[in-house]
Design a protein around this motif. Sequence first.
Motif, PDB file in Angstrom:
ATOM      1  N   MET A  46       3.439  -2.178   5.932  1.00  0.00           N
ATOM      2  CA  MET A  46       2.058  -2.123   6.407  1.00  0.00           C
ATOM      3  C   MET A  46       1.864  -3.085   7.569  1.00  0.00           C
ATOM      4  N   ARG A  47       0.891  -2.766   8.378  1.00  0.00           N
ATOM      5  CA  ARG A  47       0.550  -3.640   9.503  1.00  0.00           C
ATOM      6  C   ARG A  47      -0.711  -4.399   9.126  1.00  0.00           C
ATOM      7  N   LEU A  48      -0.703  -5.700   9.429  1.00  0.00           N
ATOM      8  CA  LEU A  48      -1.842  -6.567   9.147  1.00  0.00           C
ATOM      9  C   LEU A  48      -2.198  -7.327  10.418  1.00  0.00           C
ATOM     10  N   PRO A  49      -3.454  -7.720  10.549  1.00  0.00           N
ATOM     11  CA  PRO A  49      -3.807  -8.588  11.665  1.00  0.00           C
ATOM     12  C   PRO A  49      -3.042  -9.921  11.527  1.00  0.00           C
ATOM     13  N   LYS A  50      -2.626 -10.479  12.645  1.00  0.00           N
ATOM     14  CA  LYS A  50      -1.841 -11.722  12.617  1.00  0.00           C
ATOM     15  C   LYS A  50      -2.572 -12.830  11.877  1.00  0.00           C
ATOM     16  N   ASP A  51      -3.892 -12.945  12.093  1.00  0.00           N
ATOM     17  CA  ASP A  51      -4.664 -13.996  11.426  1.00  0.00           C
ATOM     18  C   ASP A  51      -4.611 -13.851   9.905  1.00  0.00           C
ATOM     19  N   LEU A  52      -4.690 -12.615   9.422  1.00  0.00           N
ATOM     20  CA  LEU A  52      -4.632 -12.385   7.979  1.00  0.00           C
ATOM     21  C   LEU A  52      -3.253 -12.748   7.428  1.00  0.00           C
ATOM     22  N   LEU A  53      -2.205 -12.314   8.109  1.00  0.00           N
ATOM     23  CA  LEU A  53      -0.854 -12.630   7.651  1.00  0.00           C
ATOM     24  C   LEU A  53      -0.604 -14.138   7.683  1.00  0.00           C
ATOM     25  N   ALA A  55      -2.855 -16.443   7.273  1.00  0.00           N
ATOM     26  CA  ALA A  55      -3.612 -17.012   6.155  1.00  0.00           C
ATOM     27  C   ALA A  55      -2.891 -16.765   4.833  1.00  0.00           C
ATOM     28  N   VAL A  56      -2.317 -15.566   4.676  1.00  0.00           N
ATOM     29  CA  VAL A  56      -1.552 -15.251   3.465  1.00  0.00           C
ATOM     30  C   VAL A  56      -0.348 -16.181   3.350  1.00  0.00           C
ATOM     31  N   LYS A  57       0.376 -16.356   4.448  1.00  0.00           N
ATOM     32  CA  LYS A  57       1.553 -17.230   4.432  1.00  0.00           C
ATOM     33  C   LYS A  57       1.169 -18.671   4.113  1.00  0.00           C
ATOM     34  N   ALA A  58       0.040 -19.134   4.649  1.00  0.00           N
ATOM     35  CA  ALA A  58      -0.410 -20.502   4.367  1.00  0.00           C
ATOM     36  C   ALA A  58      -0.785 -20.655   2.896  1.00  0.00           C
ATOM     37  N   SER A  59      -1.496 -19.675   2.355  1.00  0.00           N
ATOM     38  CA  SER A  59      -1.874 -19.732   0.940  1.00  0.00           C
ATOM     39  C   SER A  59      -0.647 -19.684   0.045  1.00  0.00           C
ATOM     40  N   PRO A  66       7.119 -17.502  -1.965  1.00  0.00           N
ATOM     41  CA  PRO A  66       7.267 -16.656  -0.773  1.00  0.00           C
ATOM     42  C   PRO A  66       6.019 -15.785  -0.579  1.00  0.00           C
ATOM     43  N   TYR A  67       5.705 -15.501   0.673  1.00  0.00           N
ATOM     44  CA  TYR A  67       4.461 -14.769   0.937  1.00  0.00           C
ATOM     45  C   TYR A  67       4.481 -13.345   0.385  1.00  0.00           C
ATOM     46  N   GLN A  68       5.641 -12.702   0.332  1.00  0.00           N
ATOM     47  CA  GLN A  68       5.683 -11.344  -0.212  1.00  0.00           C
ATOM     48  C   GLN A  68       5.390 -11.349  -1.711  1.00  0.00           C
ATOM     49  N   ARG A  69       5.872 -12.358  -2.417  1.00  0.00           N
ATOM     50  CA  ARG A  69       5.556 -12.472  -3.846  1.00  0.00           C
ATOM     51  C   ARG A  69       4.073 -12.754  -4.018  1.00  0.00           C
ATOM     52  N   PHE A  70       3.483 -13.552  -3.115  1.00  0.00           N
ATOM     53  CA  PHE A  70       2.057 -13.843  -3.153  1.00  0.00           C
ATOM     54  C   PHE A  70       1.246 -12.554  -2.994  1.00  0.00           C
ATOM     55  N   ILE A  71       1.647 -11.712  -2.045  1.00  0.00           N
ATOM     56  CA  ILE A  71       0.959 -10.432  -1.828  1.00  0.00           C
ATOM     57  C   ILE A  71       1.094  -9.547  -3.057  1.00  0.00           C
ATOM     58  N   ARG A  72       2.299  -9.488  -3.627  1.00  0.00           N
ATOM     59  CA  ARG A  72       2.524  -8.664  -4.827  1.00  0.00           C
ATOM     60  C   ARG A  72       1.630  -9.146  -5.975  1.00  0.00           C
ATOM     61  N   ARG A  73       1.525 -10.464  -6.145  1.00  0.00           N
ATOM     62  CA  ARG A  73       0.680 -11.005  -7.204  1.00  0.00           C
ATOM     63  C   ARG A  73      -0.785 -10.648  -6.957  1.00  0.00           C
ATOM     64  N   ALA A  74      -1.237 -10.728  -5.704  1.00  0.00           N
ATOM     65  CA  ALA A  74      -2.622 -10.368  -5.377  1.00  0.00           C
ATOM     66  C   ALA A  74      -2.889  -8.903  -5.712  1.00  0.00           C
ATOM     67  N   LEU A  75      -1.927  -8.042  -5.412  1.00  0.00           N
ATOM     68  CA  LEU A  75      -2.087  -6.621  -5.746  1.00  0.00           C
ATOM     69  C   LEU A  75      -2.123  -6.408  -7.259  1.00  0.00           C
ATOM     70  N   GLU A  76      -1.241  -7.098  -7.976  1.00  0.00           N
ATOM     71  CA  GLU A  76      -1.223  -6.974  -9.441  1.00  0.00           C
ATOM     72  C   GLU A  76      -2.546  -7.424 -10.045  1.00  0.00           C
ATOM     73  N   LEU A  77      -3.092  -8.536  -9.545  1.00  0.00           N
ATOM     74  CA  LEU A  77      -4.383  -9.013 -10.047  1.00  0.00           C
ATOM     75  C   LEU A  77      -5.503  -8.028  -9.734  1.00  0.00           C
ATOM     76  N   ALA A  78      -5.468  -7.463  -8.539  1.00  0.00           N
ATOM     77  CA  ALA A  78      -6.520  -6.524  -8.133  1.00  0.00           C
ATOM     78  C   ALA A  78      -6.535  -5.274  -9.011  1.00  0.00           C
ATOM     79  N   VAL A  79      -5.381  -4.750  -9.359  1.00  0.00           N
ATOM     80  CA  VAL A  79      -5.364  -3.519 -10.154  1.00  0.00           C
ATOM     81  C   VAL A  79      -5.494  -3.782 -11.648  1.00  0.00           C
ATOM     82  N   SER A  80      -5.319  -5.032 -12.087  1.00  0.00           N
ATOM     83  CA  SER A  80      -5.438  -5.321 -13.515  1.00  0.00           C
ATOM     84  C   SER A  80      -6.865  -5.670 -13.920  1.00  0.00           C
ATOM     85  N   ARG A  81      -7.732  -5.988 -12.961  1.00  0.00           N
ATOM     86  CA  ARG A  81      -9.134  -6.297 -13.258  1.00  0.00           C
ATOM     87  C   ARG A  81      -9.874  -5.030 -13.633  1.00  0.00           C
TER      88      ARG A  81
END
Length: 89
Positions: A46-53, A55-59, A66-81
């Motif tokens: 997927m393509r993301l705006p540089k600012d968003l990516l 921010a994700v990497k900083a978080s 790693p930022y990819q694991r962070f994104i995966r966790r965010a997706l898992e949380l979003a679909v489990s709510r």
Amino acid sequence: MSIKIPEFATDEEAEAFLDQDLSGLDFSQFKPAHFEFAPKTERVNMRLPKDLLDAVKASASQEGMPYQRFIRRALELAVSRPQEAKPER
């Protein structure tokens, strides 16, 4: 008196620490760990705006992952709510 966990330089030091009575261990210093058991067989591009990516990497860096694991966790949380009721279109 509560036992704090020291930093270990070797596996032997960690094993020696675990050989003692740990009934007074201070659990407030622990944080939950989530293990990923399911194999990762699918790929997403997927393509993301540089600012968003950035921010994700900083978080992700702040959380020590790693930022990819962070994104995966965010997706898992979003679909489990539980999803809010949305009006029909």
